[in-house]
Design a protein around this motif. Structure first.
Motif, PDB file in Angstrom:
ATOM      1  N   SER B  18      48.559  41.400  37.086  1.00  0.00           N
ATOM      2  CA  SER B  18      47.268  41.958  36.645  1.00  0.00           C
ATOM      3  C   SER B  18      46.040  40.809  37.162  1.00  0.00           C
ATOM      4  CB  SER B  18      47.164  42.257  35.315  1.00  0.00           C
ATOM      5  OG  SER B  18      47.210  40.879  34.551  1.00  0.00           O
ATOM      6  N   VAL B  19      46.396  39.711  37.236  1.00  0.00           N
ATOM      7  CA  VAL B  19      45.565  38.506  37.395  1.00  0.00           C
ATOM      8  C   VAL B  19      45.010  38.489  38.989  1.00  0.00           C
ATOM      9  CG1 VAL B  19      44.975  36.144  36.574  1.00  0.00           C
ATOM     10  CG2 VAL B  19      46.829  37.434  35.765  1.00  0.00           C
ATOM     11  N   THR B  20      44.612  39.580  39.495  1.00  0.00           N
ATOM     12  CA  THR B  20      44.010  39.439  40.690  1.00  0.00           C
ATOM     13  C   THR B  20      42.531  40.006  40.793  1.00  0.00           C
ATOM     14  OG1 THR B  20      44.999  41.655  41.262  1.00  0.00           O
ATOM     15  CG2 THR B  20      46.206  39.880  41.889  1.00  0.00           C
ATOM     16  N   GLU B  21      41.694  39.546  41.857  1.00  0.00           N
ATOM     17  CA  GLU B  21      40.454  40.063  41.929  1.00  0.00           C
ATOM     18  C   GLU B  21      40.068  40.543  43.283  1.00  0.00           C
ATOM     19  OE1 GLU B  21      38.246  39.782  39.276  1.00  0.00           O
ATOM     20  OE2 GLU B  21      36.259  39.339  40.055  1.00  0.00           O
ATOM     21  N   THR B  22      39.443  41.514  43.391  1.00  0.00           N
ATOM     22  CA  THR B  22      38.820  41.630  44.673  1.00  0.00           C
ATOM     23  C   THR B  22      37.304  41.294  45.060  1.00  0.00           C
ATOM     24  OG1 THR B  22      40.138  43.515  45.175  1.00  0.00           O
ATOM     25  CG2 THR B  22      38.195  43.658  46.438  1.00  0.00           C
ATOM     26  N   TYR B  23      36.937  40.429  45.733  1.00  0.00           N
ATOM     27  CA  TYR B  23      35.471  39.992  45.887  1.00  0.00           C
ATOM     28  C   TYR B  23      35.284  39.778  47.403  1.00  0.00           C
ATOM     29  CZ  TYR B  23      38.591  35.763  46.155  1.00  0.00           C
ATOM     30  OH  TYR B  23      39.339  34.656  46.443  1.00  0.00           O
ATOM     31  N   GLU B  24      33.995  39.298  47.423  1.00  0.00           N
ATOM     32  CA  GLU B  24      33.576  39.390  48.957  1.00  0.00           C
ATOM     33  C   GLU B  24      32.956  37.948  48.937  1.00  0.00           C
ATOM     34  OE1 GLU B  24      29.974  41.460  50.429  1.00  0.00           O
ATOM     35  OE2 GLU B  24      31.542  42.850  51.194  1.00  0.00           O
ATOM     36  N   LEU B  25      33.104  37.247  50.129  1.00  0.00           N
ATOM     37  CA  LEU B  25      32.704  35.679  50.396  1.00  0.00           C
ATOM     38  C   LEU B  25      31.852  36.054  51.693  1.00  0.00           C
ATOM     39  CD1 LEU B  25      35.865  33.598  49.982  1.00  0.00           C
ATOM     40  CD2 LEU B  25      34.045  33.885  48.410  1.00  0.00           C
ATOM     41  N   SER B  26      30.836  35.040  51.455  1.00  0.00           N
ATOM     42  CA  SER B  26      30.030  34.978  52.851  1.00  0.00           C
ATOM     43  C   SER B  26      30.244  33.627  53.657  1.00  0.00           C
ATOM     44  CB  SER B  26      28.390  34.843  52.236  1.00  0.00           C
ATOM     45  OG  SER B  26      27.306  34.400  53.442  1.00  0.00           O
TER      46      SER B  26
END
Ligand SMILES: Cc1cc2nc3c(=O)[nH]c(=O)nc-3n(C[C@H](O)[C@H](O)[C@H](O)COP(=O)(O)OP(=O)(O)OC[C@H]3O[C@@H](n4cnc5c(N)ncnc54)[C@H](O)[C@@H]3O)c2cc1C
Ligand code: FES
Ligand code: FES
Lengths: 280, 181
Positions: B18-26
């Motif tokens: 569960s310890v994942t994350e979806t995110y966006e980087l510039s």
């Protein structure tokens, strides 16, 4: 969501109240090394970098208060006038990259016996401010905050929000010994403040005990010997000050150095720093 | 300083699904999506292993060597000490993003001309660090240069030609402030 990115203090405290096991992340220079080497596996991270209020300092006539996420680079540039000794100590930390990231709150949070800000903070009778959603704010003297090597009195739901020191006049000097001039963990370090406001010499010593140490007997003796009007001190008293500091140290032998060398070095640094303060 | 176990390896996903994350980087002006990444991953790891940007080098993964240096919001940092999931809404600039359109920057060209590159492993980090220095301090003395690169370790060159390259860029920029990149 396993990572919280609060933009204000209340938001951060709320998360810590709900998830006290969360890992607090400031500059990451200690925490990321632990995570990358699998000495720490975060299940929830509370990142502090968006909380502007924690990055500020306040100067009143009697007190200097430093927000927890003030970086070494900020201390070097913005606080050199108000905290010259702390600025000198900050300049010896790691490298420019580390000083751009590393914070004073992180140095307190890690509470390494070699933490380079700790001798200055201890010598200045610093008080650490801890804040939680449930119990509000409390202040602990640094000596009570640090309970052992890398151990602190911080409760899991508390944030280190700031650290404050009294404002004093007079010269300050810090010195550090390691294998090279950059990027070294202190083998021994000192902060000396010739506090002309209270007419006392203050010394904090690092890497020579389980936490930062004062040398109170050495302080008392040399404070007697100083001519406070002329800001001069007999050379014999400076030498005695160094020896008394060495005696007050409680060093151990480890992979970085021996106890004997550390004791010797801290005495040399103490006397040298006092001389620099007095231009002697 | 930690023991060398296996740096940058996220724990087996089965252990902590569960310890994942979806995110966006510039990164270098482009939005890059990072789906389902373990939250403990460093920016260095994400750039190299997930986003195919190998310019930042991984030599120590403990902040000691500077080979992973880059800019976050214009501040020079070691990307191995940055939590990638905390770098959302920051402007990340890597060595790949310094030159425009495949042209070498003046610093990169000076390193080549001065023969400052041997194995090359430390060079991307040094290039970013030297840009940072000369953009902030146009006329540094040698001590300032040495302090600025004190966190960038080079095992090959002995630094002589690196210092020469920095001096060359400095003088060229001072002579022609318009021409710098
Ligand atoms: C290459 C390298 C060189 C270094 N050189 C030195 C040196 O010369 N001298 C020295 O003293 N240190 C040095 N350090 C250690 C480190 O840079 C410092 O201890 C720094 O002050 C840590 O701050 P940070 O913001 O990066 O902390 P982080 O890594 O973000 O956090 C450190 C710890 O404190 C906790 N924490 C941080 N902020 C808070 C807060 N506000 N409230 C509650 N808990 C908090 C975190 O949970 C974590 O446990 C070095 C580290 C590296 C990687
Ligand atoms: S890999 Fe980041 S400093 Fe060495
Ligand atoms: S050129 Fe090989 S490490 Fe610098």
């Amino acid at each position: 969501m396993p990572i919280s990115r609060p933009t204000d203090l209340a938001g951060a405290l709320e998360v810590l109240a709900e998830v006290p096991t969360a890992d607090v992340l400031a500059g990451g220079t200690d925490a990321m090394v632990e995570i990358s080497f699998d000495h720490r596996r975060p299940e929830h991270v509370v990142a502090l970098r968006r909380i502007d209020a924690l990055r500020e300092h306040r100067v009143s006539p009697a007190v200097l208060e430093l927000g927890a996420t003030i970086t070494y680079m900020q201390i070097e540039t913005e606080l050199a006038e108000h905290a010259p000794g702390l600025a000198m100590a900050s300049r010896t930390v790691g490298s420019p990259q580390i000083r751009n990231a590393g914070t004073i709150g992180g140095n307190l949070g890690t509470a390494s016996p070699a933490g380079d800000t700790l001798p200055w903070l201890l010598a200045m009778d610093a008080e650490v401010e801890l804040t939680s959603a449930a119990r509000g704010t409390r202040h602990l003297p640094l000596a009570a905050f640090i309970t052992g090597p890398k151990r602190t009195a911080r409760e899991a739901d508390e944030l280190i929000t700031s650290v404050r020191v009294p404002r004093v006049e007079g010269p300050q000097h810090t010195a550090k010994i390691g294998p090279r001039n950059a990027m070294v963990i202190s083998v021994a370090c000192v902060a000396v403040i010739v506090d002309t406001t209270n007419r006392v010499v203050r010394i904090g010593m690092g890497s020579v005990g389980p936490g930062p140490l004062r040398a109170t007997d050495a302080e008392a003796a040399v404070s007697e010997a100083i001519d406070w009007e002329a800001l001069r001190c007999p050379e014999a008293a400076i030498g005695a000050f160094g020896r008394a500091c060495a005696e007050a140290a409680r060093p151990i032998t480890d992979h970085r150095s021996t106890a004997e060398y550390r004791r010797h070095a801290v005495g040399v640094l103490a006397a040298r720093s006092l001389r620099r303060c007095l231009n002697a | 300083m930690s023991d060398h176990s296996s740096p940058s390896r996220p724990p087996p996903s089965a252990a902590q699904p569960s310890v994942t994350e979806t995110y966006e980087l510039s990164v270098n002006g482009r939005a890059r999506s990072v789906p389902d990444a373990w939250i403990g991953e460093s920016l260095l790891y994400v750039l190299r292993e997930r986003l195919g940007l190998p310019g930042a080098k991984n030599a120590c993964e403990q902040g000691e060597c500077g080979s992973c240096s880059l800019y976050v919001d214009g501040v020079l940092l070691n990307s191995c000490c940055v939590l990638a999931a905390d770098a959302v809404d920051a402007d990340i600039r890597t060595v790949e993003g310094l030159g425009d359109g495949g042209h070498l920057t003046d610093v990169q060209q000076a390193f080549l001309d001065a023969g400052a590159v041997q194995c090359g492993f430390c060079i991307p980090g040094l290039i970013v660090t030297v840009h940072d220095l000369l953009d902030r301090v146009p006329d540094p003395d040698e001590l300032q240069v040495r302090e600025a690169i004190s966190g960038n370790l080079c095992r090959c060159t002995g630094y002589g030609r690196i210092l020469q390259a920095v001096e060359d860029v400095k003088l060229a920029r001072l002579a022609d402030p318009e021409g710098s990149s």
